[in-house]
Design an enzyme around this catalytic site. Structure first.
Site, PDB file in Angstrom:
ATOM      1  N   GLU A 215      -6.350  -4.048  10.152  1.00 61.50           N
ATOM      2  CA  GLU A 215      -6.875  -2.721  10.536  1.00 61.50           C
ATOM      3  C   GLU A 215      -7.447  -2.340  12.008  1.00 61.50           C
ATOM      4  O   GLU A 215      -8.029  -1.392  12.178  1.00 61.50           O
ATOM      5  CB  GLU A 215      -7.711  -2.019   9.605  1.00 61.50           C
ATOM      6  CG  GLU A 215      -7.370  -1.923   8.030  1.00 61.50           C
ATOM      7  CD  GLU A 215      -6.018  -1.005   7.939  1.00 61.50           C
ATOM      8  OE1 GLU A 215      -6.005  -0.036   8.891  1.00 61.50           O
ATOM      9  OE2 GLU A 215      -5.253  -0.976   7.065  1.00 61.50           O
TER      10      GLU A 215
ATOM     11  N   LYS B 235       0.828  -1.057   0.044  1.00 66.28           N
ATOM     12  CA  LYS B 235       0.132  -0.018   0.001  1.00 66.28           C
ATOM     13  C   LYS B 235       0.840   1.430   0.079  1.00 66.28           C
ATOM     14  O   LYS B 235       1.765   1.274   0.959  1.00 66.28           O
ATOM     15  CB  LYS B 235      -0.895   0.036   1.180  1.00 66.28           C
ATOM     16  CG  LYS B 235      -1.981  -1.057   1.249  1.00 66.28           C
ATOM     17  CD  LYS B 235      -3.002  -1.005   2.370  1.00 66.28           C
ATOM     18  CE  LYS B 235      -2.230  -1.123   3.564  1.00 66.28           C
ATOM     19  NZ  LYS B 235      -3.560  -1.140   4.677  1.00 66.28           N
TER      20      LYS B 235
END
Length: 368
Positions: A235, A133
């Site tokens: 997350e 990412k």
């Protein structure tokens, strides 16, 4: 295709051979200014000795200051002006912020050129470099603008961690604790026996710890490399954590990413408990691992309020609609998944109540 990850201790001398396996016309090296004087000059010298005038060097601002559109545009324009082509390689050395910026630029330039990550922080080596990412921040929050762009390779030299400040090292280790809570309770037991609040690790102990934290995350990424389905469990604590981190920065408070995530995990645990998903013992285990085993004692930012944090979370980059949704625990080692995507919508009144209680308890602890 997963990026090759090469890991060792004091392995810089082997880097030219690894680079030499890939033909390139230019090697553009970007180094975080905070790491330049410690390790950057040595890496640059080794590359120049091997590849001569193919090597170009530039220094980036330290930390989150480089994750802006202004820096992204400047870097891209600089690469074009310097003659970068589809045959070029861009190498980023530093923490997650520097590698994010360079990775995003590499992914955008000519619709994608090759890049290499040389993470130098605990967070970079055990967490951010593994996700593919690449992102920069907006004016409203973290990582709003980005892409997935896999590195040509990831070069992890645990020697760099020996000079990393203790506070930064603890921040990175928070993500390892998170991996245990969301996926592998056995790994959490391992960390309970290995973590030292004073961080007095030998080079060998540090290398072992880094390698095992990397493995703990890769086990999750094997199931979902893009982190769009099962991988969203990574997350855990980050919706709260990103909001806390952003608000702290906005008010000039020094708060590191892992510290913000440690607060976020504790809040997420309390929210899981309020919903009847986990026990009080599991909530207490968060505090035990983070505070007692790891030694994180950072005070909760006085500038962060319930209303401010809720507003910040509305803009979080994992938002999937008008409702704020969270990764929550079902038990140690597993996340709750009633809707099939590991994200749970929670009534804002409940969230507000949990936040009020948590912030009040942190204020009381600070005054004790």
């Amino acid at each position: 295709m997963p990026s090759p990850l090469l890991i060792g201790h004091d392995i810089l001398a082997s880097l030219p051979a690894a680079l030499g396996l890939h033909a390139f016309d230019h090697l553009f090296i970007y180094i975080d200014q905070g790491i330049m004087q410690h390790h950057g000059a040595e890496l640059h010298a080794v590359c120049v000795a091997a590849f001569g005038d193919k090597v170009r060097l530039d220094v980036l601002p330290q930390g989150e200051a480089c994750k802006t559109f202004w820096m992204l545009e400047a870097l891209l324009e600089q690469l074009i002006a310097a003659g970068a082509s589809k045959r070029s390689v861009v190498l980023a050395m530093g923490g997650g912020a520097a590698c994010n910026l360079v990775g995003l630029a590499a992914g955008m330039l000519y619709r994608g050129i090759r890049h290499i990550e040389v993470p130098t922080t605990m967070t970079g080596q055990t967490d951010s470099c593994l996700s593919n990412k690449q992102a920069i921040n907006s004016r409203q929050g973290k990582n709003h603008f980005g892409i997935y762009h896999a590195p040509l390779m990831i070069w992890v030299d645990t020697k760099y961690l020996l000079s990393e400040p203790a506070r930064l090292k603890r921040s990175g280790l928070v993500e390892g604790i998170k991996n245990g809570f969301i996926f592998n309770p056995t790994f959490l037991d391992y960390l309970a026996g290995k973590l030292k609040p004073e961080l007095t690790y030998s080079a060998g102990e540090l290398h072992e710890l880094v390698l095992n934290i990397i493995r703990s995350k890769l086990e999750i990424l094997k199931a979902d490399p893009s982190e769009r389905e099962f991988g969203i469990v990574l997350e855990y604590g980050h919706t709260f954590g990103h909001g806390i981190e952003w608000l702290a920065k906005k008010h000039g408070v020094s708060l590191i990413h892992g510290e913000a995530v440690s607060f976020g995990m504790c809040i997420a645990a309390r929210l899981s408990r309020r919903l009847g998903l986990i026990s009080d013992d599991t909530v207490a285990l968060h505090h035990h691992m983070i505070t007692e085993k790891l030694g994180v004692t950072t005070e909760f930012p006085a500038s962060v309020t319930t209303d401010g944090l809720i507003d910040a979370m509305v803009s979080d980059n994992k938002k999937t609609g008008k409702q704020i949704r969270f990764v929550l625990l079902e038990k140690v080692g597993a996340c709750f998944n009633p809707e099939g995507d590991y994200l749970i919508g929670v009534d804002l009144n409940i969230v507000r109540s949990v936040l009020d209680d948590y912030i009040a308890s942190e204020r009381s602890r600070a005054c004790a």
